[in-house]
Design a protein around this motif. Structure first.
Motif, short mmCIF file in Angstrom:
data_model
loop_
_atom_site.label_atom_id
_atom_site.label_comp_id
_atom_site.label_asym_id
_atom_site.label_seq_id
_atom_site.Cartn_x
_atom_site.Cartn_y
_atom_site.Cartn_z
N ASN A 117 47.15 42.21 58.31
CA ASN A 117 47.07 41.53 59.60
C ASN A 117 48.15 40.36 59.82
O ASN A 117 48.51 40.23 61.14
CB ASN A 117 45.69 40.99 59.68
CG ASN A 117 45.28 41.03 61.25
OD1 ASN A 117 45.20 41.94 61.70
ND2 ASN A 117 45.00 39.70 61.82
N GLU A 118 48.57 39.83 58.85
CA GLU A 118 49.59 38.87 58.91
C GLU A 118 50.83 39.07 59.77
O GLU A 118 51.63 38.47 60.47
CB GLU A 118 49.93 38.05 57.58
CG GLU A 118 50.70 38.92 56.61
CD GLU A 118 49.98 39.86 55.87
OE1 GLU A 118 50.53 40.43 55.12
OE2 GLU A 118 48.63 40.09 56.16
N THR A 119 51.01 40.38 59.66
CA THR A 119 52.35 41.04 60.34
C THR A 119 51.99 41.20 62.00
O THR A 119 53.06 41.38 62.52
CB THR A 119 52.58 42.56 59.72
OG1 THR A 119 51.60 43.20 59.95
CG2 THR A 119 53.11 42.06 58.21
N VAL A 120 50.74 41.27 62.45
CA VAL A 120 50.56 41.37 63.79
C VAL A 120 49.85 40.41 64.44
O VAL A 120 49.66 40.22 65.53
CB VAL A 120 49.71 42.89 63.85
CG1 VAL A 120 50.47 43.93 63.39
CG2 VAL A 120 48.40 42.73 63.06
N GLY A 121 49.39 39.46 63.73
CA GLY A 121 48.61 38.48 64.39
C GLY A 121 47.68 37.38 63.55
O GLY A 121 48.01 37.46 62.37
N LYS A 122 46.96 36.82 63.94
CA LYS A 122 45.84 36.28 63.16
C LYS A 122 44.49 36.75 63.25
O LYS A 122 44.15 37.56 64.01
CB LYS A 122 45.40 34.58 63.91
CG LYS A 122 46.95 34.06 63.90
CD LYS A 122 46.44 32.43 64.30
CE LYS A 122 48.01 31.74 64.51
NZ LYS A 122 48.06 30.76 63.24
N PRO A 123 43.66 36.53 62.04
CA PRO A 123 44.19 35.44 60.81
C PRO A 123 45.19 36.10 60.20
O PRO A 123 45.36 37.26 60.13
CB PRO A 123 42.91 35.49 60.22
CG PRO A 123 42.25 36.71 60.41
CD PRO A 123 42.43 37.32 61.81
N SER A 124 46.12 35.14 59.62
CA SER A 124 47.20 35.49 58.68
C SER A 124 47.13 34.99 57.37
O SER A 124 47.93 35.36 56.46
CB SER A 124 48.29 35.13 59.64
OG SER A 124 48.35 33.49 59.71
N ARG A 125 46.20 34.06 57.21
CA ARG A 125 46.06 33.39 55.90
C ARG A 125 45.41 34.11 54.92
O ARG A 125 44.33 35.03 55.14
CB ARG A 125 45.26 32.01 55.86
CG ARG A 125 46.06 30.78 56.38
CD ARG A 125 45.28 29.38 56.58
NE ARG A 125 44.43 29.51 55.32
CZ ARG A 125 43.36 28.70 55.18
NH1 ARG A 125 43.14 28.01 56.46
NH2 ARG A 125 42.53 28.29 54.27
N PRO A 126 46.03 34.47 53.59
CA PRO A 126 45.20 35.47 52.70
C PRO A 126 43.81 35.12 52.14
O PRO A 126 42.91 36.18 52.07
CB PRO A 126 46.27 35.24 51.39
CG PRO A 126 47.41 34.46 51.91
CD PRO A 126 47.25 33.90 53.21
N PRO A 155 43.31 45.76 70.35
CA PRO A 155 44.37 45.04 69.84
C PRO A 155 44.81 45.35 68.47
O PRO A 155 44.06 45.86 67.55
CB PRO A 155 43.86 43.60 69.75
CG PRO A 155 42.38 43.70 69.46
CD PRO A 155 41.93 45.00 70.42
N ASP A 156 46.13 45.11 68.10
CA ASP A 156 46.53 45.68 66.82
C ASP A 156 46.17 44.51 65.73
O ASP A 156 45.93 43.56 65.93
CB ASP A 156 48.30 45.41 66.92
CG ASP A 156 49.00 46.37 67.66
OD1 ASP A 156 48.21 47.26 68.12
OD2 ASP A 156 50.21 46.30 67.70
N ARG A 157 45.62 45.23 64.63
CA ARG A 157 44.90 44.63 63.70
C ARG A 157 44.74 45.61 62.20
O ARG A 157 44.74 46.78 62.54
CB ARG A 157 43.62 43.95 63.99
CG ARG A 157 42.66 45.12 64.08
CD ARG A 157 41.50 44.68 65.41
NE ARG A 157 40.27 45.60 65.75
CZ ARG A 157 40.74 46.56 66.30
NH1 ARG A 157 41.54 46.99 66.99
NH2 ARG A 157 39.73 47.48 66.54
N PHE A 158 44.94 44.98 61.30
CA PHE A 158 44.49 45.60 59.92
C PHE A 158 42.86 45.09 59.42
O PHE A 158 42.74 43.98 59.60
CB PHE A 158 45.44 45.26 58.80
CG PHE A 158 46.75 45.64 59.05
CD1 PHE A 158 47.26 46.96 58.45
CD2 PHE A 158 47.74 45.11 59.99
CE1 PHE A 158 48.57 47.41 58.53
CE2 PHE A 158 49.05 45.72 59.94
CZ PHE A 158 49.42 46.77 59.46
#
Length: 178
Positions: A117-126, A155-158
Protein backbone atom coordinates in the motif's frame (compact mmCIF):
# COMPACT_ATOMS: atom_id res chain seq x y z
CA UNK A 1 -18.62 13.28 5.63
CA UNK A 2 -16.07 10.56 6.43
CA UNK A 3 -17.62 7.46 7.92
CA UNK A 4 -21.03 7.92 6.34
CA UNK A 5 -20.28 5.79 3.30
CA UNK A 6 -21.96 2.42 2.85
CA UNK A 7 -20.69 -0.76 4.46
CA UNK A 8 -17.69 -2.40 2.84
CA UNK A 9 -18.50 -4.88 0.07
CA UNK A 10 -16.45 -7.51 1.94
CA UNK A 11 -18.48 -7.01 5.12
CA UNK A 12 -21.77 -7.09 3.21
CA UNK A 13 -20.69 -10.27 1.42
CA UNK A 14 -20.11 -12.19 4.66
CA UNK A 15 -22.89 -10.74 6.82
CA UNK A 16 -24.96 -13.91 6.34
CA UNK A 17 -22.42 -15.84 8.43
CA UNK A 18 -23.38 -13.91 11.58
CA UNK A 19 -26.03 -15.94 13.41
CA UNK A 20 -29.48 -14.33 13.17
CA UNK A 21 -30.00 -11.76 15.89
CA UNK A 22 -26.46 -12.23 17.24
CA UNK A 23 -24.61 -9.29 18.74
CA UNK A 24 -21.95 -7.65 16.55
CA UNK A 25 -18.85 -5.75 17.69
CA UNK A 26 -17.40 -3.09 15.37
CA UNK A 27 -13.78 -2.42 16.36
CA UNK A 28 -12.52 1.11 15.61
CA UNK A 29 -16.06 1.83 14.47
CA UNK A 30 -15.53 5.40 13.34
CA UNK A 31 -18.86 6.99 12.49
CA UNK A 32 -20.59 3.62 12.41
CA UNK A 33 -21.11 2.54 8.81
CA UNK A 34 -20.85 -1.12 9.81
CA UNK A 35 -22.82 -0.65 13.01
CA UNK A 36 -25.66 0.84 10.97
CA UNK A 37 -25.42 -1.97 8.41
CA UNK A 38 -25.68 -4.72 11.03
CA UNK A 39 -28.42 -2.91 12.96
CA UNK A 40 -30.42 -2.74 9.72
CA UNK A 41 -29.96 -6.52 9.43
CA UNK A 42 -31.52 -7.02 12.88
CA UNK A 43 -28.37 -7.37 15.00
CA UNK A 44 -27.73 -5.61 18.29
CA UNK A 45 -24.48 -3.70 17.78
CA UNK A 46 -21.59 -2.42 19.85
CA UNK A 47 -18.96 -0.05 18.56
CA UNK A 48 -15.68 1.00 20.12
CA UNK A 49 -13.54 3.96 19.12
CA UNK A 50 -11.23 6.43 20.83
CA UNK A 51 -12.71 9.46 19.06
CA UNK A 52 -15.43 11.09 21.20
CA UNK A 53 -17.07 12.61 18.10
CA UNK A 54 -17.29 9.18 16.47
CA UNK A 55 -18.82 7.66 19.59
CA UNK A 56 -21.35 10.49 19.80
CA UNK A 57 -22.28 9.81 16.15
CA UNK A 58 -23.08 6.12 16.86
CA UNK A 59 -24.71 6.48 20.28
CA UNK A 60 -28.23 6.10 18.82
CA UNK A 61 -27.25 3.01 16.79
CA UNK A 62 -26.24 0.72 19.64
CA UNK A 63 -23.83 0.37 22.54
CA UNK A 64 -21.12 2.99 22.05
CA UNK A 65 -17.87 2.48 23.94
CA UNK A 66 -15.33 5.29 24.15
CA UNK A 67 -11.97 3.60 24.72
CA UNK A 68 -8.40 3.83 23.50
CA UNK A 69 -7.75 0.15 22.78
CA UNK A 70 -4.13 0.89 21.88
CA UNK A 71 -3.11 2.56 25.15
CA UNK A 72 -5.74 1.19 27.50
CA UNK A 73 -7.28 -2.13 28.46
CA UNK A 74 -9.46 -4.18 26.13
CA UNK A 75 -12.98 -3.13 27.19
CA UNK A 76 -14.59 -6.44 26.22
CA UNK A 77 -12.67 -8.89 28.41
CA UNK A 78 -14.93 -11.84 29.13
CA UNK A 79 -17.43 -10.87 26.42
CA UNK A 80 -17.94 -12.55 23.08
CA UNK A 81 -19.91 -11.62 19.99
CA UNK A 82 -21.65 -13.46 17.17
CA UNK A 83 -19.86 -11.12 14.77
CA UNK A 84 -16.69 -9.09 15.07
CA UNK A 85 -15.97 -6.60 12.31
CA UNK A 86 -12.74 -4.69 11.72
CA UNK A 87 -12.04 -2.53 8.67
CA UNK A 88 -9.12 -0.24 7.88
CA UNK A 89 -7.61 -0.70 11.34
CA UNK A 90 -4.56 -2.56 12.62
CA UNK A 91 -3.06 -2.63 16.09
CA UNK A 92 -1.15 -5.90 16.32
CA UNK A 93 -1.17 -6.19 20.13
CA UNK A 94 -5.00 -6.32 20.00
CA UNK A 95 -5.28 -9.07 17.36
CA UNK A 96 -5.49 -11.86 19.98
CA UNK A 97 -8.25 -9.99 21.86
CA UNK A 98 -10.18 -9.37 18.65
CA UNK A 99 -10.02 -13.06 17.65
CA UNK A 100 -10.91 -14.15 21.20
CA UNK A 101 -14.04 -11.96 21.09
CA UNK A 102 -15.58 -14.23 18.42
CA UNK A 103 -18.16 -16.46 20.12
CA UNK A 104 -18.55 -20.15 19.26
CA UNK A 105 -20.54 -20.20 16.04
CA UNK A 106 -19.60 -16.56 15.41
CA UNK A 107 -17.62 -14.93 12.63
CA UNK A 108 -14.73 -12.51 12.28
CA UNK A 109 -14.89 -10.28 9.21
CA UNK A 110 -11.66 -8.31 8.90
CA UNK A 111 -10.33 -6.12 6.10
CA UNK A 112 -7.35 -3.78 6.28
CA UNK A 113 -4.30 -2.53 4.48
CA UNK A 114 -1.32 -4.69 3.57
CA UNK A 115 2.25 -4.28 2.47
CA UNK A 116 2.44 -2.74 -0.96
CA UNK A 117 0.00 0.00 0.00
CA UNK A 118 2.95 2.33 0.56
CA UNK A 119 3.40 2.33 -3.23
CA UNK A 120 -0.09 3.73 -3.88
CA UNK A 121 -0.95 5.90 -0.89
CA UNK A 122 -1.67 5.93 2.82
CA UNK A 123 -1.34 4.29 5.17
CA UNK A 124 2.27 3.78 4.25
CA UNK A 125 3.95 3.05 7.60
CA UNK A 126 4.82 -0.63 8.10
CA UNK A 127 3.15 -0.48 11.54
CA UNK A 128 -0.20 -0.14 9.77
CA UNK A 129 0.35 -2.64 6.95
CA UNK A 130 -0.11 -6.39 7.31
CA UNK A 131 2.77 -8.62 6.26
CA UNK A 132 1.99 -11.37 3.72
CA UNK A 133 -0.22 -13.98 5.39
CA UNK A 134 -0.27 -12.14 8.72
CA UNK A 135 -4.05 -12.03 8.97
CA UNK A 136 -4.24 -15.78 8.34
CA UNK A 137 -1.75 -16.39 11.15
CA UNK A 138 -3.72 -14.17 13.53
CA UNK A 139 -6.85 -16.25 12.89
CA UNK A 140 -5.39 -19.61 13.89
CA UNK A 141 -8.06 -21.48 15.79
CA UNK A 142 -10.81 -20.16 13.53
CA UNK A 143 -12.08 -21.86 10.36
CA UNK A 144 -11.23 -19.66 7.40
CA UNK A 145 -14.19 -19.38 5.06
CA UNK A 146 -12.59 -16.82 2.74
CA UNK A 147 -9.28 -14.99 2.51
CA UNK A 148 -7.89 -12.55 -0.01
CA UNK A 149 -4.66 -10.64 -0.12
CA UNK A 150 -3.52 -8.33 -2.87
CA UNK A 151 -4.26 -5.24 -4.92
CA UNK A 152 -7.69 -3.65 -5.38
CA UNK A 153 -8.44 -0.71 -7.66
CA UNK A 154 -10.68 2.34 -7.36
CA UNK A 155 -9.37 3.44 -4.95
CA UNK A 156 -6.00 1.77 -5.45
CA UNK A 157 -4.97 -0.14 -2.34
CA UNK A 158 -3.34 -3.33 -1.11
CA UNK A 159 -5.41 -5.28 1.41
CA UNK A 160 -5.82 -8.50 3.28
CA UNK A 161 -9.29 -9.60 4.23
CA UNK A 162 -10.73 -12.62 5.92
CA UNK A 163 -14.01 -14.18 6.97
CA UNK A 164 -13.45 -16.84 9.61
CA UNK A 165 -15.76 -18.67 12.01
CA UNK A 166 -15.24 -20.17 15.44
CA UNK A 167 -16.48 -23.74 15.61
CA UNK A 168 -19.04 -24.73 18.21
CA UNK A 169 -17.33 -27.36 20.41
CA UNK A 170 -18.77 -30.82 19.77
CA UNK A 171 -20.97 -29.66 16.89
CA UNK A 172 -20.96 -31.07 13.41
CA UNK A 173 -19.01 -28.70 11.15
CA UNK A 174 -21.34 -26.14 9.61
CA UNK A 175 -21.86 -25.50 5.95
CA UNK A 176 -20.81 -22.04 4.96
CA UNK A 177 -22.34 -20.59 1.85
CA UNK A 178 -20.04 -18.55 -0.32
Amino acid sequence: MHGTEEASAWVRRWTHLVPAGGAVLDVACGRGRHMRWFAQQGHPVTGVDRDPDAIEAVRDTGEAVLADIEDGPWPFAGRSFAGVVVTNYLWRPRLPDIVAAVAPGGVLVYETFARGNETVGKPSRPDFLLAPGELLQACQGLRVVAYEGGFLAAPDRFVQRIAAVRAVPGATPGRYML
